[in-house]
Design an enzyme around this catalytic site. Structure first.
Site, PDB file in Angstrom:
ATOM      1  N   ASP A  12       0.875  -1.163   0.000  1.00 18.45           N
ATOM      2  CA  ASP A  12       0.000   0.000   0.000  1.00 18.45           C
ATOM      3  C   ASP A  12       0.921   1.224   0.000  1.00 18.45           C
ATOM      4  O   ASP A  12       2.131   1.091   0.223  1.00 18.45           O
ATOM      5  CB  ASP A  12      -0.891  -0.041   1.249  1.00 18.45           C
ATOM      6  CG  ASP A  12      -1.726   1.217   1.408  1.00 18.45           C
ATOM      7  OD1 ASP A  12      -2.304   1.672   0.402  1.00 18.45           O
ATOM      8  OD2 ASP A  12      -1.781   1.747   2.525  1.00 18.45           O
ATOM      9  N   ASP A  14      -0.228   5.175   0.942  1.00 20.16           N
ATOM     10  CA  ASP A  14      -0.549   6.130   1.996  1.00 20.16           C
ATOM     11  C   ASP A  14      -0.668   5.418   3.344  1.00 20.16           C
ATOM     12  O   ASP A  14      -1.470   4.499   3.499  1.00 20.16           O
ATOM     13  CB  ASP A  14      -1.859   6.855   1.674  1.00 20.16           C
ATOM     14  CG  ASP A  14      -1.753   7.729   0.445  1.00 20.16           C
ATOM     15  OD1 ASP A  14      -1.192   8.830   0.555  1.00 20.16           O
ATOM     16  OD2 ASP A  14      -2.212   7.301  -0.633  1.00 20.16           O
TER      17      ASP A  14
END
Length: 224
Positions: A12, A14
């Site tokens: 991922d 953020d």
């Protein structure tokens, strides 16, 4: 052993590579404040992981920002890009963790950020060439917690999701990776901790990216 047991690894962005969840929140809250609108208590958590069309629609339909959603999305993304130019906050150990994983396995990225910001971040961190694939959930019909982004990343990597691992910080991200069938590593963010039920979906919870290494993958490989 880890490289032989797992065929790929998906990050991922953020909250895992960049410490930008708070920036998203500040920018969106700022637009609501400028419009004289109260910020719903559940809005911050609800939008984590949503695709660009989904969170833009949420800002218009639930928060009450004047639309249309595509204009709101442009305002938010423009503001985020300006923040990134001023300073890109990076999670401790992020760059080193990406380089460690890339030395072991083909790596991908499945992010809820728009393509424009993904490309900006990876270029700024000098990581672009290490990622075999990158997927933005704005390119999918559904954002997280739907598994679409992770499934697409695995498809582009050419790996079976059950032979792939992922690392996530948010509730919706953990749910998405788990629903896609990946082995999920959680690295909770102290300012935006995931829900208990979402955290329970992770195969392992780590305190920092420094723990993301070949030894961890080897331990997880025994569960395959």
């Amino acid at each position: 052993m880890a490289a032989e047991s797992f065929q790929g690894f998906v990050f991922d962005m953020d909250g895992v590579l960049t410490d930008t969840e708070s920036l998203w929140d500040e920018v969106r809250r700022g637009l609501a404040a400028e419009a004289g609108l109260p910020w719903p208590n559940e809005a911050t958590a609800a939008m984590m992981g949503m695709s660009t069309p989904e969170w833009a629609a949420y800002l218009v339909e639930t928060v009450g920002l004047p639309g249309p959603p595509d204009r709101v999305a442009t305002e938010v993304i423009d503001a985020m890009a300006e923040r990134y130019r001023d300073h890109l906050p990076t999670m401790p150990g992020a760059v080193a963790a990406v380089r460690r994983m890339a030395a072991l396995l083909p790596i991908g990225l499945a992010s809820s950020s728009p393509r424009r910001l993904i490309d900006t971040v990876l270029a700024e961190l000098d990581l672009t060439d290490l990622f075999a694939v990158t997927v933005s959930t704005e390119e999918m019909d559904r954002g997280k917690p739907a598994p679409d982004g992770y499934l697409r990343a695995c498809e582009l990597l050419g790996v079976d999701p059950v032979r792939c691992a992922a690392i996530e910080d948010s509730s919706n991200g953990l749910r998405a990776a788990h629903a896609a069938g990946l082995t999920v590593i959680a690295v909770p963010h102290e300012d935006h901790p995931p829900a208990t039920d979402a955290l329970a979906l992770a195969a392992v919870v780590i305190d920092s990216l420094d723990e993301l290494d070949a030894n961890l993958l080897t331990r997880l490989a025994t569960r395959l």
